[in-house]
Design an enzyme around this catalytic site. Sequence first.
Site, PDB file in Angstrom:
ATOM      1  N   PRO A 277       0.824  -1.209   0.000  1.00 50.36           N
ATOM      2  CA  PRO A 277       0.000   0.000   0.000  1.00 50.36           C
ATOM      3  C   PRO A 277       0.859   1.260   0.000  1.00 50.36           C
ATOM      4  O   PRO A 277       1.897   1.296   0.667  1.00 50.36           O
ATOM      5  CB  PRO A 277      -0.769  -0.109   1.320  1.00 50.36           C
ATOM      6  CG  PRO A 277       0.159  -0.871   2.219  1.00 50.36           C
ATOM      7  CD  PRO A 277       0.900  -1.852   1.325  1.00 50.36           C
ATOM      8  N   ARG A 315      -0.833  16.790  -9.342  1.00 49.25           N
ATOM      9  CA  ARG A 315      -1.924  15.829  -9.546  1.00 49.25           C
ATOM     10  C   ARG A 315      -3.138  16.417 -10.272  1.00 49.25           C
ATOM     11  O   ARG A 315      -3.676  15.776 -11.187  1.00 49.25           O
ATOM     12  CB  ARG A 315      -2.344  15.182  -8.218  1.00 49.25           C
ATOM     13  CG  ARG A 315      -1.195  14.444  -7.510  1.00 49.25           C
ATOM     14  CD  ARG A 315      -1.659  13.570  -6.361  1.00 49.25           C
ATOM     15  NE  ARG A 315      -2.408  12.442  -6.859  1.00 49.25           N
ATOM     16  CZ  ARG A 315      -3.713  12.338  -6.840  1.00 49.25           C
ATOM     17  NH1 ARG A 315      -4.442  13.298  -6.308  1.00 49.25           N
ATOM     18  NH2 ARG A 315      -4.308  11.283  -7.335  1.00 49.25           N
ATOM     19  N   TYR A 319      -3.690  14.421 -13.679  1.00 46.94           N
ATOM     20  CA  TYR A 319      -4.760  13.396 -13.673  1.00 46.94           C
ATOM     21  C   TYR A 319      -6.155  13.998 -13.518  1.00 46.94           C
ATOM     22  O   TYR A 319      -7.092  13.274 -13.198  1.00 46.94           O
ATOM     23  CB  TYR A 319      -4.583  12.427 -12.490  1.00 46.94           C
ATOM     24  CG  TYR A 319      -3.202  11.898 -12.257  1.00 46.94           C
ATOM     25  CD1 TYR A 319      -2.616  10.995 -13.134  1.00 46.94           C
ATOM     26  CD2 TYR A 319      -2.487  12.286 -11.132  1.00 46.94           C
ATOM     27  CE1 TYR A 319      -1.350  10.500 -12.891  1.00 46.94           C
ATOM     28  CE2 TYR A 319      -1.216  11.794 -10.882  1.00 46.94           C
ATOM     29  CZ  TYR A 319      -0.655  10.903 -11.771  1.00 46.94           C
ATOM     30  OH  TYR A 319       0.591  10.418 -11.524  1.00 46.94           O
ATOM     31  N   CYS A 346       3.731  29.516 -15.386  1.00 45.87           N
ATOM     32  CA  CYS A 346       3.306  30.037 -16.687  1.00 45.87           C
ATOM     33  C   CYS A 346       2.804  28.938 -17.600  1.00 45.87           C
ATOM     34  O   CYS A 346       3.457  28.564 -18.593  1.00 45.87           O
ATOM     35  CB  CYS A 346       4.452  30.792 -17.326  1.00 45.87           C
ATOM     36  SG  CYS A 346       4.871  32.214 -16.332  1.00 45.87           S
TER      37      CYS A 346
HETATM   38  N1  LLP Z   1       2.987  -1.409  -6.036  1.00 46.95           N
HETATM   39  C1  LLP Z   1       3.317  -1.086  -7.292  1.00 46.95           C
HETATM   40  C2  LLP Z   1       4.057  -2.037  -8.098  1.00 46.95           C
HETATM   41  C3  LLP Z   1       2.954   0.180  -7.806  1.00 46.95           C
HETATM   42  O1  LLP Z   1       3.272   0.500  -9.063  1.00 46.95           O
HETATM   43  C4  LLP Z   1       2.246   1.104  -6.994  1.00 46.95           C
HETATM   44  C5  LLP Z   1       1.862   2.421  -7.487  1.00 46.95           C
HETATM   45  C6  LLP Z   1       1.938   0.703  -5.669  1.00 46.95           C
HETATM   46  C7  LLP Z   1       2.320  -0.552  -5.225  1.00 46.95           C
HETATM   47  C8  LLP Z   1       1.215   1.594  -4.709  1.00 46.95           C
HETATM   48  O2  LLP Z   1      -0.073   1.880  -5.135  1.00 46.95           O
HETATM   49  P1  LLP Z   1      -1.051   2.698  -4.153  1.00 46.95           P
HETATM   50  O3  LLP Z   1      -1.322   1.834  -2.960  1.00 46.95           O
HETATM   51  O4  LLP Z   1      -0.373   3.951  -3.760  1.00 46.95           O
HETATM   52  O5  LLP Z   1      -2.238   2.950  -4.979  1.00 46.95           O
HETATM   53  N2  LLP Z   1       1.091   9.275  -9.106  1.00 46.95           N
HETATM   54  C9  LLP Z   1      -0.214   8.660  -9.126  1.00 46.95           C
HETATM   55  C10 LLP Z   1      -0.180   7.263  -8.563  1.00 46.95           C
HETATM   56  C11 LLP Z   1       0.799   6.341  -9.245  1.00 46.95           C
HETATM   57  C12 LLP Z   1       0.846   4.959  -8.636  1.00 46.95           C
HETATM   58  C13 LLP Z   1       1.937   4.146  -9.235  1.00 46.95           C
HETATM   59  N3  LLP Z   1       2.123   2.851  -8.674  1.00 46.95           N
HETATM   60  C14 LLP Z   1      -1.195   9.574  -8.408  1.00 46.95           C
HETATM   61  O6  LLP Z   1      -0.800  10.659  -7.971  1.00 46.95           O
HETATM   62  O7  LLP Z   1      -2.377   9.234  -8.291  1.00 46.95           O
END
Ligand code: LLP
Length: 420
Positions: A277, A315, A319, A346
Amino acid sequence: MRGPQTPLSYENGRLCMQAMPLDELAREFGTPAYIYSGDAIEAAIDSFRRGIGNRKALICYAMKANSNLEVLRLFRARDCGMDIVSGGELYRALRAGVPAHRIVFSGVGKTEAEMVEALQAGILLFCCESEAELRTLSRIACDLGTTAPISLRVNPDVDANTHPYISTGLKDNKFGIPHNRIFDLFREMQLMPGIITKGVGFHIGSQLLDLEGFRSAARIMRNLVEELVALAPLEYIDVGGGLGINYGRENPPDAGDYAHTILSELPFEDMTIVFEPGRYMVGNAGVLLTRVLYNKVNQSKRFIICDAGMNDLIRPALYQAYHDFWPLAEMRLERLVRADLVGPVCESGDFLARDRELCDFQPGDLLAVASAGAYSSVMASNYNARPRPPEVLLSEGRARLVRRRETYADLIHLEVPSRD
Ligand code: LLP
């Protein structure tokens, strides 16, 4: 509200985090500034662990979400491991005192240098994403006279139902190995020198708000694992990360339902389930403090211009992500206006909110951009030669500066002056 609670509340008209008035922190540390609640992070770790119950499991925090050393130390203190995706993250994790035997290494593009570093450190698992990567790792491990522990990342071709940029488990995504290739590859791996197969895993995307994707992916893993154990013993199933949080309008599953959904599909009691997580642990524990500089009206459109830009928090621009805004003075909640909240960068894409009902913010007002603990400071840049904001961690009743604000000198100190 489910999921990690916001650590924000009004006390005597002032917005506080962990009983500390944020206006005082803004005065002390300036704006823009990231503020994290250590208590909220610890509460999220504890609730995630409670959700898992007493299954054999390892929580490897996906440190890409927030990799400040002091934040990492909160995880280390609670016996979490780390999910890393680069040599830089390995360096940070080790510097934070995380034992290598609790580190898993994900990512489609590990370089040979990174493989060497991780092998020398003695990490728990390489989550391998392609046959080419496996062969490289096999060669490098042999050169070093060691063995690389492998977990194969499966692409289960499951729709996670999230923003396309953060969806990773579809067959068109670059991630993982197609699930119908796994069995053959697994068999070939048994003959490759320098590697040992320890597990399989998946990660289907981020900010997932329903459990169906997790259920389908876990079910596919179950079938695979049942076939694979005939070829080699497996110790780990890595179920990735992805559990979503409430940014203000969402109703995510709680950690208990999430873990139950996955674990009930994977009835392999003797295997360790690795959870990765990221957002869940830190997302709602942080805010970005910013100050309003100007109000302006172009034609009929109102813009509230603040001192935090897309370089500080990308973000919304990247997104179309939604963040809530909390005025530091509660009285500002009384009147709403329709406006864009924008930064000084800018670019027209430099906005924190577009066409939203916002408080009637006036120049000089302070506000907190909520849910800015994950994928926020770590994604900041120096675009427009803007020094990156400081990070402040609230823990044990005090506010500690855990990353100072960058200076103008920081902006140029890596550049090599010409000799003439
Ligand atoms: N494991 C792997 C292999 C991953 O690629 C990721 C996230 C995670 C775990 C953790 O996922 P989480 O629990 O945080 O959802 N920058 C984007 C999010 C990119 C996530 C990339 N991988 C945002 O700001 O929403």
